[in-house]
Design a protein around this motif. Structure first.
Motif, mmCIF file in Angstrom:
data_model
loop_
_atom_site.group_PDB
_atom_site.id
_atom_site.type_symbol
_atom_site.label_atom_id
_atom_site.label_comp_id
_atom_site.label_asym_id
_atom_site.label_seq_id
_atom_site.Cartn_x
_atom_site.Cartn_y
_atom_site.Cartn_z
ATOM 1 N N THR A 330 0.820 -1.212 0.000
ATOM 2 C CA THR A 330 0.000 0.000 0.000
ATOM 3 C C THR A 330 0.850 1.257 0.000
ATOM 4 O O THR A 330 0.556 2.232 -0.718
ATOM 5 N N ILE A 331 1.904 1.267 0.797
ATOM 6 C CA ILE A 331 2.789 2.438 0.814
ATOM 7 C C ILE A 331 3.415 2.640 -0.566
ATOM 8 O O ILE A 331 3.487 3.764 -1.078
ATOM 9 N N GLY A 332 3.871 1.554 -1.176
ATOM 10 C CA GLY A 332 4.439 1.671 -2.517
ATOM 11 C C GLY A 332 3.435 2.225 -3.514
ATOM 12 O O GLY A 332 3.766 3.096 -4.338
ATOM 13 N N SER A 333 2.194 1.756 -3.444
ATOM 14 C CA SER A 333 1.148 2.231 -4.361
ATOM 15 C C SER A 333 0.890 3.719 -4.186
ATOM 16 O O SER A 333 0.797 4.474 -5.167
ATOM 17 N N PHE A 334 0.781 4.167 -2.938
ATOM 18 C CA PHE A 334 0.487 5.581 -2.704
ATOM 19 C C PHE A 334 1.688 6.473 -2.993
ATOM 20 O O PHE A 334 1.516 7.652 -3.331
ATOM 21 N N LEU A 335 2.899 5.954 -2.870
ATOM 22 C CA LEU A 335 4.077 6.732 -3.271
ATOM 23 C C LEU A 335 4.033 7.039 -4.760
ATOM 24 O O LEU A 335 4.396 8.136 -5.202
ATOM 25 N N VAL A 370 3.511 -4.143 -10.372
ATOM 26 C CA VAL A 370 3.913 -5.115 -9.345
ATOM 27 C C VAL A 370 3.046 -4.966 -8.108
ATOM 28 O O VAL A 370 2.561 -5.958 -7.537
ATOM 29 N N PHE A 371 2.813 -3.722 -7.688
ATOM 30 C CA PHE A 371 2.006 -3.493 -6.489
ATOM 31 C C PHE A 371 0.569 -3.965 -6.693
ATOM 32 O O PHE A 371 -0.030 -4.582 -5.805
ATOM 33 N N LEU A 372 0.008 -3.681 -7.851
ATOM 34 C CA LEU A 372 -1.384 -4.056 -8.113
ATOM 35 C C LEU A 372 -1.539 -5.572 -8.234
ATOM 36 O O LEU A 372 -2.483 -6.151 -7.695
ATOM 37 N N PHE A 373 -0.613 -6.218 -8.937
ATOM 38 C CA PHE A 373 -0.660 -7.683 -9.024
ATOM 39 C C PHE A 373 -0.480 -8.311 -7.646
ATOM 40 O O PHE A 373 -1.082 -9.345 -7.334
ATOM 41 N N SER A 374 0.359 -7.693 -6.820
ATOM 42 C CA SER A 374 0.576 -8.220 -5.474
ATOM 43 C C SER A 374 -0.674 -8.060 -4.622
ATOM 44 O O SER A 374 -1.044 -8.960 -3.861
#
Length: 477
Positions: A330-335, A370-374
């Motif tokens: 989630t942090i990666g996505s919002f970054l 990567v974040f969304l697939f994860s």
């Protein structure tokens, strides 16, 4: 008293650091962003170090009101790490709007969340929850000149007050029918025959806590608050408070209501299925990426609740693993959302505007994929692992229909994640320009590290993560 104080160093450090940060803001003014940002980050780092120093301790303080154990320590480390990052990334977003109150509010919210994760009494539960909530209401409406932010703060406050009332009513019922607010005393009381008053008390307490984790049907505040709040605040809401509330709910359900599993298990199963299904279906029509991630958080809470519904140590281990992987993702996505800025420097939140984004910013597009697939739990990415753990816990607890329903619903959830990836990689370029240089070196490094960890590299840490989560979960059994 002195011995107890020596065991709550994380809370003491956060309290003192929060007061110092406020004083720095008073004397240095809002122009010295770096001073109170550094103060908050050092405070959170110090609190995390204190938690690490206390690892292995398993005791209670203040006559059993708070626990000092591995379960609370595991949750606190995630909370403090997420809070640290939300302080780090904030100044560039707020620009001239950054004020000393922001890091101070993060510190006091983290203090409340730490108390939530360690609570062993209904009184400390409520104190920690409200300390976190009061700071969160202000954070949601932090951008006073933004109508969406003000609306988010007001909605969060009104609905939060309603949930607080529901929780208090449940607490009063539990106290009235058990004669105690201590978790161990409540567990002993509910181990016998349940009367209608105790059942209502359990229902209301679980409902009040369900609001804090955004579980359906207490999720209604989440999309509006996530969309309206400043993006660093939304990042904070989607991570640290979620960990604290899930840890608190786990400790209450397992520690205080464990013997009454027949009374609460059906409620948790309903919350899990409703959250998974509505989180998946509700996200399909979203055009704002922050609202979509809000529904994603609701959906992921449902999977965590599958582990809680199992009511076993294996289920709690799965929850802790899921929380850590979810927070990193989630942090990666919002970054990346923070770096979605057009050539005027304005934040871009529209999903259709991401058409052709892979051609403009291939690195960020790949990381977001990567974040969304994860988040969707698609193997071989590491986000698949915690989903597998919660399903395995449900199967081993003879909740096979629940696991099957969760697996089927995860297919629906994968649709809206893949839709964004399709927009970035296969749709014709939009008119929105995404110039380079929109992120700092620290943000780019965090995005890269998170994306790498969520790839197959994350599986190298299964042994360490499994040992830590097993040690933490064992405290509750």
């Amino acid at each position: 008293m002195t011995a107890d104080l020596m065991l709550i160093w994380p809370e003491l450090i956060l309290t003192i650091g929060g007061l110092i940060t406020l004083m720095l803001g008073t004397f240095l003014g809002d122009r010295n962003v770096g001073a109170y940002q550094l103060s908050a980050m050092l405070t959170l780092a110090g609190a995390a170090a204190a938690v690490v120093a206390l690892f292995g301790v398993d005791t209670t303080v203040f006559s059993g009101m708070l626990s000092v154990d591995s379960f609370g320590g595991f949750a606190k480390l995630i909370i403090y790490a997420a809070s640290f990052l939300c302080v780090l990334i904030a100044p560039r977003f707020f620009k001239d709007g950054m004020r000393a109150e922001y890091p101070a509010l993060i510190l006091f919210a983290a203090l409340g969340m730490g108390i939530m994760a360690s609570a062993r009494d209904l009184m400390t539960l409520y104190v920690g929850l409200e300390l976190n909530s009061l700071a969160s209401y202000v954070l949601a409406s932090f951008m006073r000149s933004d109508e969406r932010s003000s609306e988010a703060g007001l909605k969060y406050f009104v609905l939060g007050a309603l949930a607080s009332g529901i929780l208090l009513y449940g607490i009063s019922l539990l106290y009235g029918f058990t004669g105690t607010t201590d978790f161990a005393g409540i567990a002993k009381a509910v181990g016998g025959e349940l009367n209608i008053g105790l059942i209502f008390g359990i229902v209301f307490v679980v409902a009040g806590l369900a609001f804090k984790i955004s579980a359906v049907p207490f999720h209604m505040w989440t999309p509006d608050v996530y969309e309206g709040a400043p993006t660093p605040v939304t990042t904070f809401f989607a991570t640290a408070p979620k960990v604290a509330a899930m840890a608190l709910m786990t400790r209450v359900v397992i520690g205080a209501m464990g013997p009454a599993i027949d009374a609460w298990q059906q409620i948790i199963i309903f919350l899990a299925l409703a959250s998974i299904i509505l989180g998946a279906v509700g996200a399909i029509g979203q055009k704002n990426i922050k609202r979509l991630l809000a529904y994603s958080s609701i959906n992921n809470v449902g999977y965590m609740l599958i582990g809680l519904a199992a009511g076993t140590q294996q289920g709690v281990e799965a929850i802790l693993t899921y929380l850590l992987v979810y927070v990193v993702t989630t942090i990666g996505s919002f970054l990346i959302v923070m770096q979605l800025r057009d050539d005027q420097g304005d934040q871009v939140e529209s999903i259709p505007a991401l058409a052709g984004y892979s051609q403009r910013r291939p690195g960020l597009a790949a990381a977001l994929a990567v974040f969304l697939f994860s988040l969707a739990g698609i193997p071989p990415l590491f986000g698949f692992w915690p989903k597998l753990l919660v399903f395995q816990a449900a199967v081993d607890a003879n909740l096979v229909p629940l696991a099957v329903a969760g697996i089927v619903a995860s297919v629906i959830g994968a649709y809206y994640y893949i839709a964004i990836i399709k927009t970035m990689y296969f749709d014709e370029k939009s008119d929105t320009e995404f110039p380079k240089g929109t992120g700092t070196v620290a943000e780019d490094a965090m995005i890269t590290a998170s994306a790498l960890w969520l790839s197959v590299i994350g599986y190298l840490f299964i042994g360490v993560l499994g040992a830590l989560s097993a040690s933490a979960a064992a405290v509750l059994f």
